[in-house]
Design a protein around this motif. Structure first.
Motif, PDB file in Angstrom:
ATOM      1  N   GLU A  73       1.791  17.668 -15.122  1.00 31.47           N
ATOM      2  CA  GLU A  73       1.051  17.619 -17.034  1.00 31.47           C
ATOM      3  C   GLU A  73       0.407  15.303 -16.352  1.00 31.47           C
ATOM      4  OE1 GLU A  73       3.152  16.850 -20.240  1.00 31.47           O
ATOM      5  OE2 GLU A  73       4.154  18.633 -19.163  1.00 31.47           O
TER       6      GLU A  73
ATOM      7  N   TYR B  97      -2.358  14.939 -14.693  1.00 32.52           N
ATOM      8  CA  TYR B  97      -3.442  14.655 -15.408  1.00 32.52           C
ATOM      9  C   TYR B  97      -3.462  14.086 -16.532  1.00 32.52           C
ATOM     10  CZ  TYR B  97      -5.264  16.977 -19.674  1.00 32.52           C
ATOM     11  OH  TYR B  97      -6.017  17.407 -20.901  1.00 32.52           O
TER      12      TYR B  97
ATOM     13  N   GLN C 262      -8.510  22.722 -18.509  1.00 33.30           N
ATOM     14  CA  GLN C 262      -8.064  23.421 -17.464  1.00 33.30           C
ATOM     15  C   GLN C 262      -9.319  24.838 -17.117  1.00 33.30           C
ATOM     16  OE1 GLN C 262      -6.735  22.276 -15.219  1.00 33.30           O
ATOM     17  NE2 GLN C 262      -4.889  21.225 -15.319  1.00 33.30           N
ATOM     18  N   GLN C 263      -9.779  24.921 -18.595  1.00 33.25           N
ATOM     19  CA  GLN C 263     -10.204  26.709 -18.433  1.00 33.25           C
ATOM     20  C   GLN C 263     -11.353  25.989 -17.680  1.00 33.25           C
ATOM     21  OE1 GLN C 263     -10.367  28.009 -22.233  1.00 33.25           O
ATOM     22  NE2 GLN C 263      -8.074  28.315 -22.570  1.00 33.25           N
TER      23      GLN C 263
ATOM     24  N   THR D 204     -13.822  15.617 -15.594  1.00 31.43           N
ATOM     25  CA  THR D 204     -12.817  16.880 -15.032  1.00 31.43           C
ATOM     26  C   THR D 204     -13.381  17.470 -13.938  1.00 31.43           C
ATOM     27  OG1 THR D 204     -14.179  17.622 -17.393  1.00 31.43           O
ATOM     28  CG2 THR D 204     -12.177  15.935 -17.998  1.00 31.43           C
TER      29      THR D 204
ATOM     30  N   LEU E 127      -9.382  19.451 -12.578  1.00 34.42           N
ATOM     31  CA  LEU E 127      -8.007  18.326 -13.190  1.00 34.42           C
ATOM     32  C   LEU E 127      -7.166  19.040 -12.797  1.00 34.42           C
ATOM     33  CD1 LEU E 127      -9.164  19.081 -16.633  1.00 34.42           C
ATOM     34  CD2 LEU E 127      -8.968  16.644 -15.260  1.00 34.42           C
ATOM     35  N   SER E 128      -5.751  17.789 -12.300  1.00 34.93           N
ATOM     36  CA  SER E 128      -4.708  18.343 -11.756  1.00 34.93           C
ATOM     37  C   SER E 128      -3.588  19.653 -12.389  1.00 34.93           C
ATOM     38  CB  SER E 128      -3.672  17.003 -11.007  1.00 34.93           C
ATOM     39  OG  SER E 128      -2.527  17.623 -11.054  1.00 34.93           O
ATOM     40  N   SER E 129      -2.999  20.218 -12.060  1.00 37.42           N
ATOM     41  CA  SER E 129      -1.910  21.462 -13.119  1.00 37.42           C
ATOM     42  C   SER E 129      -0.391  20.117 -13.461  1.00 37.42           C
ATOM     43  CB  SER E 129      -2.044  22.347 -11.900  1.00 37.42           C
ATOM     44  OG  SER E 129      -0.874  22.373 -10.910  1.00 37.42           O
TER      45      SER E 129
ATOM     46  N   GLU F 123      -4.093  19.904 -22.354  1.00 40.88           N
ATOM     47  CA  GLU F 123      -4.802  20.654 -20.260  1.00 40.88           C
ATOM     48  C   GLU F 123      -4.378  21.776 -20.854  1.00 40.88           C
ATOM     49  OE1 GLU F 123      -1.507  20.529 -16.492  1.00 40.88           O
ATOM     50  OE2 GLU F 123      -0.853  19.522 -18.174  1.00 40.88           O
ATOM     51  N   ASP F 124      -3.798  22.687 -21.385  1.00 46.04           N
ATOM     52  CA  ASP F 124      -4.310  24.297 -21.000  1.00 46.04           C
ATOM     53  C   ASP F 124      -5.503  24.261 -21.811  1.00 46.04           C
ATOM     54  OD1 ASP F 124      -1.890  24.740 -20.899  1.00 46.04           O
ATOM     55  OD2 ASP F 124      -1.414  25.528 -22.686  1.00 46.04           O
TER      56      ASP F 124
END
Length: 310
Positions: free
Chosen positions: A194, A197, A184-185, A78, A190-192, A180-181
């Motif tokens: 969906e 991801y 992503q932090q 990731t 990772l892709s934004s 995902e949220d």
């Protein structure tokens, strides 16, 4: 006339007595292995095609002698997209100071770039100061610590936190989308998008194979509080163990015991499998995380040395 060449090692090369002779100079636990036992172990470790072994051999007529070798792997993560990680890099003590280590490291850097990795990461024992100097000279720097747990003791998990294993992603697409949220932090690789991801996480789980744990609030909201991704791994220093790729708590949900709940789930899995080892890597700057790992019984066992490609 002799010729020294870099090659990927196959079954015939790992059966050469000189291959074991070189490798056990770095991994002393191999002293108890016969040549056949060593060859069988290396074939098992490399059977997934993610782990590989290569090195430098000298060909003199019909004779082939191993002079240097590297054991390494490349896999999706990731954080980095593709992680190119070198576990072992060693040169026969009789052949050192002739540039063989430099040649082998340069070839590994070439391979890392070709597979799309943004960097090369190399595991190095804390006390191997000769190796530290060599890697510093070649542009690597200490980027992370490897934390290692060799005694499984579970702490208390808060009742308001539920741990769900969603490794069968096809049956848990709703929960996957809600992770995902959180990921992503801390997961710049990772892709934004969906869909992209979800595909990346599936790829990580399938190629490990890796397992994904999700901490969810045990109430009507069912909020995603944190995520852990781990895999069953095996290498020559730790034997078989659980390696944690990611252990992430939502930055807005810290100090609730989420990290401990996820760690307890991995400890429980280690006990179920009859293992007493868990390892993970943490950036040198993550002091708060380091305190948590120490409280959980981990100790720093290795440096991660990294060269980032421009």
């Amino acid at each position: 006339m002799s010729q020294e060449i870099i090659i990927p090692f196959d079954e015939n090369i790992v059966r050469l007595p000189s291959c074991l002779t070189v490798h056990k100079q770095l991994r002393f636990g191999l002293n108890q292995f016969t040549t056949e036992e060593y060859a069988s172990l290396m074939q098992k470790l490399c059977e997934t095609k993610q782990s590989r072994i290569c090195g430098i051999v000298r060909k003199d007529g019909l004779e082939t002698i191993v002079l240097a070798l590297a054991f390494y792997r490349a896999h999706p993560t990731t954080y980095e997209g593709i992680r190119f990680e070198v576990y072992d890099l060693t040169v026969d003590e009789k052949e050192r100071n002739h540039g063989l280590g430099t040649r082998l490291l340069q070839d590994l850097i070439r391979q890392a770039k070709e597979c799309g990795a943004p960097s090369l990461v190399l595991q190095c024992d804390l006390t191997n100061t000769d190796a530290h100097r060599f890697f510093f000279r070649h542009g690597l720097g200490i980027s992370s610590f490897t934390f290692y747990l060799d005694k499984i003791v579970q702490g208390k998990t808060q009742d308001q936190i539920k741990i769900v294993d969603i490794s069968d992603l096809a049956k848990n697409e709703d929960i996957l989308s809600r992770t995902e949220d959180v990921l992503q932090q801390f997961g710049p690789g990772l892709s934004s998008d969906e869909t992209a991801y979800a595909d990346q996480i599936r790829n990580i789980c399938q190629t490990g194979p890796a397992h994904m744990l999700v901490a969810i609030s045990n109430d009507e909201k069912k909020d995603v509080l944190g995520v852990a991704i781990y895999r069953l791994s095996h290498h020559l220093k730790y034997s078989q163990f659980i390696y944690c790729d990611d252990l992430i708590t939502d930055e807005n949900k810290r100090s609730l015991g989420v990290g401990r709940a996820l760690m307890n789930a991995m400890k429980h899995e280690a006990e179920r499998l009859g293992l007493n080892r868990i390892a993970l890597d943490s950036d040198c700057q993550q002091g708060r995380a380091h305190k948590f790992y120490h409280r959980e019984g981990f100790r720093i066992d290795q440096f991660e040395m990294t060269i980032i490609f421009k």
